[in-house]
Motif scaffolding. Sequence first.
Motif, PDB file in Angstrom:
ATOM      1  N   VAL A   1      45.768  53.030  56.645  1.00  0.00           N
ATOM      2  CA  VAL A   1      44.385  52.651  56.929  1.00  0.00           C
ATOM      3  C   VAL A   1      43.575  52.795  55.650  1.00  0.00           C
ATOM      4  CG1 VAL A   1      44.447  53.266  59.374  1.00  0.00           C
ATOM      5  CG2 VAL A   1      43.742  54.974  57.697  1.00  0.00           C
ATOM      6  N   ARG A   2      42.562  51.928  55.505  1.00  0.00           N
ATOM      7  CA  ARG A   2      41.629  51.996  54.387  1.00  0.00           C
ATOM      8  C   ARG A   2      40.239  52.285  54.927  1.00  0.00           C
ATOM      9  NH1 ARG A   2      43.149  46.603  50.833  1.00  0.00           N
ATOM     10  NH2 ARG A   2      44.873  47.499  49.614  1.00  0.00           N
ATOM     11  N   ILE A   3      39.560  53.210  54.286  1.00  0.00           N
ATOM     12  CA  ILE A   3      38.225  53.593  54.739  1.00  0.00           C
ATOM     13  C   ILE A   3      37.266  53.435  53.569  1.00  0.00           C
ATOM     14  CG2 ILE A   3      36.817  55.445  55.722  1.00  0.00           C
ATOM     15  CD1 ILE A   3      39.455  56.663  56.766  1.00  0.00           C
ATOM     16  N   ASN A   4      36.235  52.629  53.785  1.00  0.00           N
ATOM     17  CA  ASN A   4      35.208  52.412  52.777  1.00  0.00           C
ATOM     18  C   ASN A   4      33.994  53.254  53.163  1.00  0.00           C
ATOM     19  OD1 ASN A   4      32.811  50.772  51.506  1.00  0.00           O
ATOM     20  ND2 ASN A   4      34.667  50.093  50.454  1.00  0.00           N
ATOM     21  N   TYR A   5      33.485  54.073  52.253  1.00  0.00           N
ATOM     22  CA  TYR A   5      32.489  55.063  52.656  1.00  0.00           C
ATOM     23  C   TYR A   5      31.723  55.578  51.443  1.00  0.00           C
ATOM     24  CZ  TYR A   5      35.212  58.745  50.462  1.00  0.00           C
ATOM     25  OH  TYR A   5      35.850  59.519  49.536  1.00  0.00           O
ATOM     26  N   ILE A  63      29.462  60.472  45.991  1.00  0.00           N
ATOM     27  CA  ILE A  63      30.707  59.771  45.681  1.00  0.00           C
ATOM     28  C   ILE A  63      30.818  58.578  46.613  1.00  0.00           C
ATOM     29  CG2 ILE A  63      33.218  59.947  45.893  1.00  0.00           C
ATOM     30  CD1 ILE A  63      33.034  62.783  44.833  1.00  0.00           C
ATOM     31  N   GLU A  64      31.261  57.450  46.065  1.00  0.00           N
ATOM     32  CA  GLU A  64      31.348  56.237  46.881  1.00  0.00           C
ATOM     33  C   GLU A  64      32.614  55.480  46.531  1.00  0.00           C
ATOM     34  OE1 GLU A  64      28.454  52.506  48.233  1.00  0.00           O
ATOM     35  OE2 GLU A  64      27.894  53.792  46.540  1.00  0.00           O
ATOM     36  N   GLY A  65      33.206  54.840  47.541  1.00  0.00           N
ATOM     37  CA  GLY A  65      34.394  54.036  47.290  1.00  0.00           C
ATOM     38  C   GLY A  65      35.292  53.942  48.500  1.00  0.00           C
ATOM     39  N   GLN A  66      36.588  54.077  48.266  1.00  0.00           N
ATOM     40  CA  GLN A  66      37.577  53.828  49.314  1.00  0.00           C
ATOM     41  C   GLN A  66      38.718  54.823  49.220  1.00  0.00           C
ATOM     42  OE1 GLN A  66      39.467  49.708  49.813  1.00  0.00           O
ATOM     43  NE2 GLN A  66      41.037  50.869  48.717  1.00  0.00           N
ATOM     44  N   VAL A  67      39.228  55.228  50.373  1.00  0.00           N
ATOM     45  CA  VAL A  67      40.488  55.965  50.414  1.00  0.00           C
ATOM     46  C   VAL A  67      41.461  55.188  51.295  1.00  0.00           C
ATOM     47  CG1 VAL A  67      39.455  58.220  50.009  1.00  0.00           C
ATOM     48  CG2 VAL A  67      39.803  57.424  52.349  1.00  0.00           C
ATOM     49  N   ASP A  77      29.061  58.596  55.282  1.00  0.00           N
ATOM     50  CA  ASP A  77      28.549  57.293  55.719  1.00  0.00           C
ATOM     51  C   ASP A  77      29.705  56.304  55.604  1.00  0.00           C
ATOM     52  OD1 ASP A  77      27.173  54.995  56.287  1.00  0.00           O
ATOM     53  OD2 ASP A  77      25.908  55.035  54.488  1.00  0.00           O
ATOM     54  N   ILE A  78      30.363  56.036  56.733  1.00  0.00           N
ATOM     55  CA  ILE A  78      31.538  55.168  56.741  1.00  0.00           C
ATOM     56  C   ILE A  78      31.110  53.731  57.014  1.00  0.00           C
ATOM     57  CG2 ILE A  78      33.740  54.680  57.888  1.00  0.00           C
ATOM     58  CD1 ILE A  78      34.020  57.651  58.396  1.00  0.00           C
ATOM     59  N   HIS A  79      31.463  52.834  56.102  1.00  0.00           N
ATOM     60  CA  HIS A  79      31.048  51.435  56.208  1.00  0.00           C
ATOM     61  C   HIS A  79      32.039  50.602  57.002  1.00  0.00           C
ATOM     62  CE1 HIS A  79      29.121  52.398  52.048  1.00  0.00           C
ATOM     63  NE2 HIS A  79      28.384  52.842  53.029  1.00  0.00           N
ATOM     64  N   TRP A  90      46.072  43.174  56.076  1.00  0.00           N
ATOM     65  CA  TRP A  90      44.995  44.104  56.418  1.00  0.00           C
ATOM     66  C   TRP A  90      44.064  43.472  57.432  1.00  0.00           C
ATOM     67  CZ3 TRP A  90      44.998  49.073  54.904  1.00  0.00           C
ATOM     68  CH2 TRP A  90      45.804  49.431  53.821  1.00  0.00           C
ATOM     69  N   HIS A  91      43.635  44.236  58.423  1.00  0.00           N
ATOM     70  CA  HIS A  91      42.689  43.725  59.422  1.00  0.00           C
ATOM     71  C   HIS A  91      41.684  44.818  59.750  1.00  0.00           C
ATOM     72  CE1 HIS A  91      44.304  46.095  62.839  1.00  0.00           C
ATOM     73  NE2 HIS A  91      45.444  46.006  62.180  1.00  0.00           N
ATOM     74  N   GLN A  92      40.561  44.403  60.285  1.00  0.00           N
ATOM     75  CA  GLN A  92      39.531  45.364  60.652  1.00  0.00           C
ATOM     76  C   GLN A  92      40.002  46.233  61.812  1.00  0.00           C
ATOM     77  OE1 GLN A  92      35.933  43.197  61.470  1.00  0.00           O
ATOM     78  NE2 GLN A  92      36.094  41.989  59.589  1.00  0.00           N
ATOM     79  N   ALA A  93      39.647  47.500  61.751  1.00  0.00           N
ATOM     80  CA  ALA A  93      39.996  48.435  62.822  1.00  0.00           C
ATOM     81  C   ALA A  93      38.719  49.022  63.416  1.00  0.00           C
ATOM     82  CB  ALA A  93      40.886  49.554  62.283  1.00  0.00           C
ATOM     83  N   GLN A  94      38.741  49.242  64.705  1.00  0.00           N
ATOM     84  CA  GLN A  94      37.591  49.851  65.366  1.00  0.00           C
ATOM     85  C   GLN A  94      37.561  51.350  65.069  1.00  0.00           C
ATOM     86  OE1 GLN A  94      38.215  48.770  69.479  1.00  0.00           O
ATOM     87  NE2 GLN A  94      36.741  47.100  69.315  1.00  0.00           N
ATOM     88  N   PHE A  95      36.364  51.847  64.840  1.00  0.00           N
ATOM     89  CA  PHE A  95      36.227  53.286  64.609  1.00  0.00           C
ATOM     90  C   PHE A  95      34.891  53.773  65.162  1.00  0.00           C
ATOM     91  CE2 PHE A  95      33.970  51.544  60.996  1.00  0.00           C
ATOM     92  CZ  PHE A  95      32.923  52.434  60.773  1.00  0.00           C
ATOM     93  N   SER A  96      34.814  55.058  65.407  1.00  0.00           N
ATOM     94  CA  SER A  96      33.569  55.663  65.868  1.00  0.00           C
ATOM     95  C   SER A  96      33.473  57.076  65.311  1.00  0.00           C
ATOM     96  CB  SER A  96      33.500  55.684  67.390  1.00  0.00           C
ATOM     97  OG  SER A  96      34.575  56.426  67.939  1.00  0.00           O
ATOM     98  N   LEU A  97      32.246  57.525  65.175  1.00  0.00           N
ATOM     99  CA  LEU A  97      31.963  58.868  64.692  1.00  0.00           C
ATOM    100  C   LEU A  97      31.501  59.708  65.871  1.00  0.00           C
ATOM    101  CD1 LEU A  97      32.252  59.600  61.673  1.00  0.00           C
ATOM    102  CD2 LEU A  97      29.764  59.589  61.520  1.00  0.00           C
ATOM    103  N   GLY A  98      32.155  60.839  66.085  1.00  0.00           N
ATOM    104  CA  GLY A  98      31.820  61.697  67.217  1.00  0.00           C
ATOM    105  C   GLY A  98      30.615  62.573  66.961  1.00  0.00           C
TER     106      GLY A  98
END
Length: 638
Positions: free
Chosen positions: A148-152, A81-85, A106-108, A119-127
């Motif tokens: 927040v919007r997450i493209n993944y 599955i691919e897209g945005q939430v 896989d978060i883009h 809308w602006h870019q937000a910093q994120f990290s995967l633990g």
Amino acid sequence: MNNFKTITGCLAALLALSLPLSVSATPALPSATPTASESQASAPASTSISANDRLTFANYHEVSVSHIDMDLSLDFEQQRIEGQVELSLDWHSDSRHLLLDSRGLDIHSVQALNSDGQWHQAQFSLGAHHGVMGEPVEIRLNARETKVRINYRSAEVASGLQWLSAAQTQGKSQPFMFSQNQAIHARSWLPLQDTPAVRSTFSARISAPEGITVVMGAERTEAVDGVTVFNMPQAIPSYLIALAAGDLHYAAFDERSGVWAEPAMLAKAKAEFEQTPEMITIASKRYGDYRWGRYDLLILPPSFPFGGMENPRLSFITPTVIAGDKSLVSLIAHELAHSWSGNLVTNASWDDLWLNEGFTSYVENRIMEDLYGRERALMEQSIAVGELKEEAAGLDSADTRLEIDLGQRDPDDAFNSIPYTKGQQFLVFLERAFGREPFDTFLKGYFSSHAFVSIDRQEFRRYLNSELLNRFPGRVTNAEIETWLQGEGTGPLLANPADKAFDKLDKEAALWRSGKLKASDIDTVGWTVHHWLHLLNNLPRDLSHPQLAELDTHFGLSQQGNSEIAFSWFKLALACGYYEVKPELGAYLEHIGRRRLVVPLYEALAASSEKAWARDIFAKAKPGYHPVTVASIEKLLR
């Protein structure tokens, strides 16, 4: 039980993760457009009263997700599955970071909506990966931003999804996919707060290839140009989000209920479950209005790992309960009963699973009694109690309590007879102590006062004391309550519910075992599936091969079309080392993927001289099994 090491450190330590931050930008996809509600009042999103769920990374006490907006595409070739939430946030603290659950995603990119509506870019990290919980997603925000919007995209193998080729379906014309989020598998295809303590509404736009019908547990608008739109106005926990797609057709029972299935199964399913509207009427009369709009069923392929899944508005159902004689429709009553217990009032953590399943098993049995009579209801209780006693003997003693402590073990381990049947029998005990009318009033008030809320054991105990024990003092002692909730084993208060229903059967079975009666002389006229299950489940596990051959020859048990009877027969045969059933057993294991009906059989084979044969059968059956089923069997056959 398998034990898992707890994750090192605490959630607060995630703030200091030193992983590289991704700040790549991806153009935002259009938001889903909600459909009109079917005159159903939207239920507000709500966190639990005071829950502490140790199987989520989410910092939901600081910030909780109130709405999920999905814009997703189904890729059957890549099986992902691919897209945005888009997540809407309610803040409960001054924190500026958001922690979500994921597993293999896989978060883009991540974007946030600022106070100026930009809308602006937000910093994120995967633990770091945790063997049970997956990976935490930490999103660092500039302020307490509301969305927040997450493209993944999901991984090719996601624990909450199963993808089937066209050849693996009934019709052989289109591929099929379905989700199974319970207990913590939503995080494998959605980045979100994957805990029953948090409830969210959702909307969705799902794109699928031509010829594929998409359904969800939500209000549905017919597809236009391959896009189907959904809206769920009632707040639900993440494990109840449901998605399926394939060659699906619909048949209505009445104006508010019906069944989805592949064409080859549709007529059979409609005939088998035609009493669903009557069940809804019975449950609504006893426990309050049905609050979810529609109630539809979806018949899944045989690989579905459970009997049913109570997704609101659209229960997922295994085809193994389509017996042709309505003998297994108690499963429909169970999934419908979840519309009050579990879906409306939800356990806030998997430590209290019995608050979902014990209440549901009780309500299910009351529906069956109203529909088919007291005798059948008691026989179904009796079969369940027998299975409980057998299963409890193989569990760690601490896990035979109703109020358990999972820690950070896989919550799938909690799904056994303890929360279902021991929980049900606790409520039967209360019903008998206080009387049906007062107890029904208590239950109806419980569902109404906690509607659309996730509760913990403290809140249940408070309500029990306030609305039942204190109103009718002296009928039940605190010691008895503690014996049920914290006592180990099946408990001294547990008796056979159907005291005399199987007396004649038991006498004839004893005569047959002693050689004084032939199998052909056993009077099976008027037997139901419950009589067969009682016979097979209670026969000793040291029967001779000639005795087993006599049973099989006369009753045709190896060719049994009822999946439950066949399971009990194969279990008996394996326990007695009667491997003459291997040809039929192999076909059964290749055709059925329901965990409860296959895992115990593999377990018996793994402990026998036929382990190598079991590996061969599993290799053939594995492509049609769900990932959850595969994981369970691989543990046994290593």
